[in-house]
Design a protein around this motif. Sequence first.
Motif, PDB file in Angstrom:
ATOM      1  N   VAL A 252      28.278 -10.986   0.129  1.00  0.00           N
ATOM      2  CA  VAL A 252      29.413 -10.370   0.819  1.00  0.00           C
ATOM      3  C   VAL A 252      29.399  -8.867   0.533  1.00  0.00           C
ATOM      4  O   VAL A 252      29.367  -8.453  -0.621  1.00  0.00           O
ATOM      5  CB  VAL A 252      30.747 -10.972   0.331  1.00  0.00           C
ATOM      6  N   LYS A 253      29.366  -8.086   1.593  1.00  0.00           N
ATOM      7  CA  LYS A 253      29.291  -6.623   1.412  1.00  0.00           C
ATOM      8  C   LYS A 253      30.521  -5.955   2.015  1.00  0.00           C
ATOM      9  O   LYS A 253      30.925  -6.288   3.139  1.00  0.00           O
ATOM     10  CB  LYS A 253      28.052  -6.056   2.132  1.00  0.00           C
ATOM     11  N   TRP A 254      31.081  -5.044   1.257  1.00  0.00           N
ATOM     12  CA  TRP A 254      32.134  -4.168   1.781  1.00  0.00           C
ATOM     13  C   TRP A 254      31.563  -2.754   1.748  1.00  0.00           C
ATOM     14  O   TRP A 254      31.254  -2.225   0.679  1.00  0.00           O
ATOM     15  CB  TRP A 254      33.387  -4.239   0.910  1.00  0.00           C
ATOM     16  N   TYR A 255      31.382  -2.173   2.931  1.00  0.00           N
ATOM     17  CA  TYR A 255      30.817  -0.821   3.021  1.00  0.00           C
ATOM     18  C   TYR A 255      31.977   0.166   2.949  1.00  0.00           C
ATOM     19  O   TYR A 255      32.616   0.480   3.956  1.00  0.00           O
ATOM     20  CB  TYR A 255      30.028  -0.664   4.320  1.00  0.00           C
ATOM     21  N   VAL A 256      32.217   0.645   1.739  1.00  0.00           N
ATOM     22  CA  VAL A 256      33.378   1.507   1.499  1.00  0.00           C
ATOM     23  C   VAL A 256      33.286   2.796   2.315  1.00  0.00           C
ATOM     24  O   VAL A 256      34.301   3.339   2.756  1.00  0.00           O
ATOM     25  CB  VAL A 256      33.538   1.777  -0.016  1.00  0.00           C
TER      26      VAL A 256
END
Length: 135
Positions: free
Chosen positions: A78-82
């Motif tokens: 799971v990636k959150w691209y800040v």
Amino acid sequence: MQKKRVVFNYPSHLVDQPVISKLVKDYDLTVNILRARITPKEEGRLVLEITGKRSGLEAGFRYLSEIGVETQPLAQDVKWYVDRCTHCTACISVCPTQALDVDRKKMEVSFNRDKCIACEICIPVCPYQAMEILF
Ligand code: SF4
Ligand code: SF4
């Protein structure tokens, strides 16, 4: 008691084997299936929440390794691209676990991987493709 959220990668010859029930019966673990993608005679992927005593978890994961089931922490998928996130908060009300949350004073959105269950609800909601699930 400890809790782990993990991704199982099943080789094809194990897809119809009672791997999960063995974890429950032999290692005294509670297994909650969060997501599953298994096709008969092909590889499968499961997202699981596993709870149990530390000794049971260690023994259970040793058993999985011995039979050829690869495991990895859910957080890796799971990636959150800040840098893409504009803190618009569109995702906050749809996230069922508060993995995506907002500091109302600063109006800053944050992502807590440990709470995420990879349900994908936030994916179509985010207008900036800041969330990604690598499945
Ligand atoms: S995948 Fe589901 S649980 Fe994870 S951040 Fe998105 S909405 Fe929340
Ligand atoms: S919807 Fe996307 S851009 Fe908006 S706060 Fe959530 S992750 Fe950030």
